[in-house]
Design a protein around this motif. Structure first.
Motif, short mmCIF file in Angstrom:
data_model
loop_
_atom_site.label_atom_id
_atom_site.label_comp_id
_atom_site.label_asym_id
_atom_site.label_seq_id
_atom_site.Cartn_x
_atom_site.Cartn_y
_atom_site.Cartn_z
N ASP B 70 -29.79 -3.02 -8.67
CA ASP B 70 -30.15 -4.29 -9.29
C ASP B 70 -31.56 -4.17 -9.85
OD1 ASP B 70 -29.83 -7.69 -8.00
OD2 ASP B 70 -29.83 -6.85 -10.01
N SER B 71 -31.70 -4.03 -11.16
CA SER B 71 -33.04 -3.86 -11.72
C SER B 71 -33.41 -5.05 -12.58
CB SER B 71 -33.11 -2.59 -12.54
OG SER B 71 -32.14 -2.64 -13.55
N GLN B 72 -34.69 -5.17 -12.91
CA GLN B 72 -35.21 -6.32 -13.64
C GLN B 72 -35.64 -5.89 -15.02
OE1 GLN B 72 -34.87 -9.37 -13.33
NE2 GLN B 72 -36.59 -10.26 -12.23
N GLN B 73 -35.15 -6.52 -16.07
CA GLN B 73 -35.65 -6.21 -17.40
C GLN B 73 -35.38 -7.39 -18.32
OE1 GLN B 73 -33.05 -2.75 -18.15
NE2 GLN B 73 -32.30 -3.88 -19.89
N ARG B 74 -36.03 -7.37 -19.50
CA ARG B 74 -35.85 -8.46 -20.45
C ARG B 74 -35.09 -8.01 -21.70
NH1 ARG B 74 -39.21 -12.99 -19.24
NH2 ARG B 74 -38.43 -13.85 -21.17
N ARG B 75 -35.01 -6.72 -21.91
CA ARG B 75 -34.39 -6.21 -23.12
C ARG B 75 -32.91 -6.03 -22.86
NH1 ARG B 75 -35.40 -6.22 -28.19
NH2 ARG B 75 -34.57 -4.50 -29.33
N TYR B 76 -32.07 -6.56 -23.73
CA TYR B 76 -30.64 -6.51 -23.48
C TYR B 76 -30.02 -5.30 -24.15
CZ TYR B 76 -25.77 -7.78 -23.49
OH TYR B 76 -24.42 -7.77 -23.34
N GLY B 86 -25.24 -15.65 -29.46
CA GLY B 86 -25.80 -15.00 -30.65
C GLY B 86 -26.13 -16.04 -31.71
N ILE B 87 -27.01 -15.64 -32.66
CA ILE B 87 -27.38 -16.52 -33.76
C ILE B 87 -26.81 -15.91 -35.03
CG2 ILE B 87 -29.30 -17.57 -34.98
CD1 ILE B 87 -30.99 -17.13 -32.56
N PHE B 96 -19.24 -12.24 -40.21
CA PHE B 96 -20.57 -12.80 -39.95
C PHE B 96 -21.40 -11.75 -39.27
CE2 PHE B 96 -18.94 -16.79 -41.02
CZ PHE B 96 -17.82 -17.08 -40.28
N LYS B 97 -22.68 -11.73 -39.56
CA LYS B 97 -23.61 -10.85 -38.83
C LYS B 97 -24.33 -11.72 -37.81
CE LYS B 97 -23.80 -6.63 -40.64
NZ LYS B 97 -22.41 -6.33 -40.39
N VAL B 98 -24.32 -11.29 -36.57
CA VAL B 98 -24.85 -12.11 -35.48
C VAL B 98 -25.99 -11.35 -34.79
CG1 VAL B 98 -24.28 -13.12 -33.25
CG2 VAL B 98 -22.64 -13.21 -35.10
N ASP B 99 -27.10 -12.04 -34.58
CA ASP B 99 -28.22 -11.43 -33.86
C ASP B 99 -28.14 -11.83 -32.39
OD1 ASP B 99 -31.06 -12.37 -32.69
OD2 ASP B 99 -31.29 -10.48 -33.75
N PHE B 100 -28.09 -10.83 -31.49
CA PHE B 100 -28.01 -11.16 -30.07
C PHE B 100 -29.21 -10.60 -29.30
CE2 PHE B 100 -26.91 -6.90 -28.78
CZ PHE B 100 -26.31 -6.38 -29.91
N GLY B 101 -30.21 -10.11 -29.99
CA GLY B 101 -31.38 -9.59 -29.29
C GLY B 101 -31.32 -8.10 -29.04
N GLY B 102 -30.40 -7.41 -29.65
CA GLY B 102 -30.32 -5.96 -29.44
C GLY B 102 -30.96 -5.20 -30.58
N SER B 103 -30.74 -3.91 -30.63
CA SER B 103 -31.41 -3.12 -31.67
C SER B 103 -30.80 -3.34 -33.03
CB SER B 103 -31.36 -1.64 -31.30
OG SER B 103 -30.03 -1.30 -30.97
N GLU B 104 -29.53 -3.66 -33.11
CA GLU B 104 -28.97 -4.00 -34.43
C GLU B 104 -28.10 -5.25 -34.28
OE1 GLU B 104 -26.01 -0.24 -34.02
OE2 GLU B 104 -26.13 -1.20 -35.96
N GLN B 105 -27.69 -5.77 -35.43
CA GLN B 105 -26.91 -7.01 -35.37
C GLN B 105 -25.44 -6.68 -35.20
OE1 GLN B 105 -27.95 -9.25 -38.82
NE2 GLN B 105 -29.90 -9.82 -37.92
N GLY B 202 -29.76 -12.84 -21.87
CA GLY B 202 -30.99 -13.51 -21.49
C GLY B 202 -31.20 -14.85 -22.17
N ARG B 203 -30.27 -15.28 -23.01
CA ARG B 203 -30.43 -16.56 -23.71
C ARG B 203 -29.63 -17.64 -23.01
NH1 ARG B 203 -29.79 -14.68 -29.93
NH2 ARG B 203 -31.58 -13.28 -29.96
N LEU B 204 -30.30 -18.81 -22.87
CA LEU B 204 -29.64 -19.96 -22.24
C LEU B 204 -29.70 -21.13 -23.19
CD1 LEU B 204 -31.31 -19.78 -18.73
CD2 LEU B 204 -28.99 -19.24 -19.24
N TRP B 205 -28.64 -21.91 -23.20
CA TRP B 205 -28.61 -23.13 -24.01
C TRP B 205 -28.40 -24.27 -23.05
CZ3 TRP B 205 -24.90 -26.90 -24.79
CH2 TRP B 205 -25.09 -27.75 -25.90
N ALA B 206 -29.30 -25.27 -23.08
CA ALA B 206 -29.20 -26.37 -22.13
C ALA B 206 -29.20 -27.68 -22.89
CB ALA B 206 -30.39 -26.35 -21.17
#
Lengths: 388, 244
Positions: B70-76, B86-87, B96-105, B202-206
């Motif tokens: 179980d490790s801790q990181q912010r990069r997905y 995704g956005i 559609f091209k979706v950005d999810f926080g990774g190196s490419e869409q 790592g993204r939350l929608w509230a």
């Protein structure tokens, strides 16, 4: 690399929250984020933290030939670097629009307001003047880069000390910091910029926008002022139309904020001066708090002990008998104690002279056994006096 | 190896630690013993006949034979089957091209929504949030997202409606929120009713009934990342009493 795009729901939510006068981190409309000013080890190095926005400014100086149009004025050079570590949107080396805009604003704020006395930077008129160079590096981008950069630049200029120069006839000597104390620059006033962001065509305004708020804003008004309520520079970008009352209101808010920030700045400078005078360790590395969440602390930890008891017994069994008593210390001269005779010298040179010297030492030792001055082991002292 | 792994569950491991097959000292006379199978999860990697640790973290165990670090990181880093928020950045033709926080869409086909056909296209605009899962996610190919599961049903995925706030937290907190008996979730339930979509990137929608409550939830979740359980409960209690 491109920055994360802003989603529609974030934009709508932010605008709705601003209409209800709520900000993401709970601040009020006119509140600044927590500001922290620290200094590095060298004179002229300053770090400014504005919330999560982090900026570093470094001032350096050099002797150069002056400009032909102004032969008896020094030269000021400003440079803002958008480091790629500040944001994924910044690319190394490329001059983006934002970098040009920030550079231009900082130059107008500091150079055109004549806050530094450039004539005092002249050494030999027409030949040698000081060129003061201010480099501002952006380390983290969380909104409002202009304010942080202007505070860092003016604080670094106030903190900087240039080498002392002596002129005797035609000769000019530049003294190093070790020979003569470096002298500070002569600063007339401290211009500080305050940024206002406008939303919904100028209906709502926020001071010190964070990065998300900057993304949804319509326009930005930057007012650079000093604590004597003089406006040094004013710039509006984004193409919004502002009413006269709005601009007047912003300038009043700016004067309040600038006086608060100037007070904080002066306090930081005074604290740093005090720390340096006391000789305490000052600088970037020292000012970092020790936040150790990775220190390993366990209530109980297992230790490898299976061989320990055996090895201890082995050692005790194999150990020799206790060594005999240490020879009693002798005092050849008052204040000098000697325990034992030392080893035989193995050089093989001048053996006869050494033998004579040793015989002399033995004699003097016996004579002075009784005249014992302060010794460490009283036990031995008693034995020595007992023997005699 | 199973026993040595079992012994060290709950301990902090560093990359470079290894587990090897111990030589069996005793030969069982009862009959042929089945070799114990060990299933390695993230952070453990098999190399020959040794098991190497390649991420620093705490070793965890799940019955009957699953182990992971179980490790801790912010990069997905995308993985197949994980649901993410995704956005939508580009809408070009069928994809559609979706950005999810990774190196490419990632790419998301318009047919990958429930009930969508060539005539009946889904209502997705640039800048919308989509909750989808990875169909293809490896380092050699462009990642692909879909908003339907294997049988063609949406199962909670699709475009996320209006209102609400999107914010990012660390991946560890997201996994803690999604675990079956999550303490963070039960603490949150006692505050006030809200809608929460958890993306494993790592993204939350509230979304809560008022803007103020939504802001409170987002600030609470972002700050309780690095708190111990007691500190978190104390903070939630203060909020429930209306201090903040």
């Amino acid at each position: 690399m491109k920055d994360t795009p802003l989603s529609n729901c974030e934009r709508d939510f932010l605008l709705k929250a601003i209409e209800e006068k709520k900000r993401l981190d709970g601040r009020q409309t006119y509140d600044y984020r927590k500001m922290k000013i620290t200094f590095g080890t060298d004179y002229g190095c300053c770090f400014v933290d504005l919330g999560k926005t982090r900026v570093m400014a470094q001032v350096s100086c050099e002797l150069v030939a002056p400009k032909e149009s102004r032969p008896n004025e020094g030269i000021m050079f400003f440079n803002i670097e958008l480091s790629p570590m500040a944001s994924p949107a910044f690319e190394q080396g490329r001059q983006s629009e934002l970098s040009v805009k920030l550079n231009r604003q900082l130059e107008r704020c500091l150079r055109n307001s004549k806050c530094i006395d450039t004539e005092s930077l002249c050494v030999v008129s027409g030949e040698k003047v000081w060129q003061i160079r201010v480099d501002v590096h952006l380390l983290n981008h969380d909104g409002n880069l202009m304010d942080a950069a202007s505070i860092a630049a003016i604080t670094a200029l106030c903190h900087f000390r240039r080498p002392d120069v002596g002129i005797q006839g035609d000769e000019v000597t530049v003294y190093s910091p070790e020979e003569r104390d470096p002298i500070p620059l002569s600063i007339y006033h401290m211009p500080i910029s305050v940024s206002f962001s406008f939303f919904q065509q100028g209906t709502y305004l926020l001071v010190d926008p964070c990065e998300r708020e900057e993304r949804v804003m319509d326009g930005l008004l930057m007012i650079a002022m000093n604590k004597h309520r003089e406006i040094c520079s004013i710039q509006s970008s984004g193409g919004i139309m502002l009413l006269k009352e709005q601009v007047m209101r912003c300038s009043k808010i700016a004067s309040v904020k600038v006086s608060e920030i100037t007070e904080l700045l002066n306090k930081a400078l005074v604290n740093d001066k005090k720390a340096r005078k006391e000789g305490g360790r000052c600088g970037f590395a020292e000012s970092l708090p020790q936040e150790r969440i990775t220190a390993l602390k366990m209530e109980e930890t297992s230790v490898e002990m299976t061989d320990a008891t055996e090895r201890a017994k082995d050692i005790v069994q194999k150990a020799d008998a206790r060594p005999q008593k240490v020879p009693s210390p002798v005092v050849p001269v008052p204040g000098v104690g000697q325990v034992g005779q030392g080893l035989q010298n193995t050089w093989g040179l001048e053996e006869d002279e050494d033998d004579e010297e040793e015989a002399e030492e033995c004699d003097s030792g016996e004579e002075q056994e009784e005249a014992v001055t302060k010794m460490e082991e009283e036990r031995h002292e008693k034995e020595a006096s007992g023997e005699v | 190896m199973f026993s040595s792994l079992k012994e060290r569950t709950g301990e902090v491991l560093l990359p470079g630690d290894e587990f090897s097959f111990e030589a069996e000292d005793t030969i069982s006379l009862a009959g042929p013993v089945k070799p114990e199978k060990v299933v390695c999860g993230p952070g453990l990697r098999r190399s020959g006949d040794r098991l190497l640790v390649c991420k620093s973290g705490v070793l965890r165990h799940k019955q009957p034979n699953m182990f992971w670090v179980d490790s801790q990181q912010r990069r997905y880093v995308p993985a197949k089957g994980e649901t993410v928020i995704g956005i939508v950045t580009v809408k070009s033709g069928d994809v559609f091209k979706v950005d999810f926080g990774g190196s490419e869409q990632a790419s998301l086909s318009y047919l990958a929504f429930e009930g969508s056909t060539k005539r009946n296209r889904p209502n997705v605009q640039v800048g919308d949030l989509v909750f989808s899962q990875f169909l293809i996610a490896n380092q050699d190919m462009e990642p692909e997202l879909v908003c339907i599961d294997g049988s063609g049903r949406a199962n909670g995925m699709g475009v996320i409606g209006g209102g609400g706030l999107l914010f990012t937290v660390s991946l560890g907190l997201v996994r803690r929120l999604l675990s079956p008996h999550s303490e963070v979730r039960s603490d949150l339930q006692q505050l006030f009713p809200c809608e929460l979509v958890v993306g494993m990137n790592g993204r939350l929608w509230a979304k809560a009934s008022t803007v103020q409550q939504t802001l409170i939830i987002s600030n609470l979740l972002q700050s309780c990342d690095t708190m111990t359980a007691q500190q978190r409960r104390a903070l939630f209690r203060r909020v429930a009493q209306g201090a903040l």
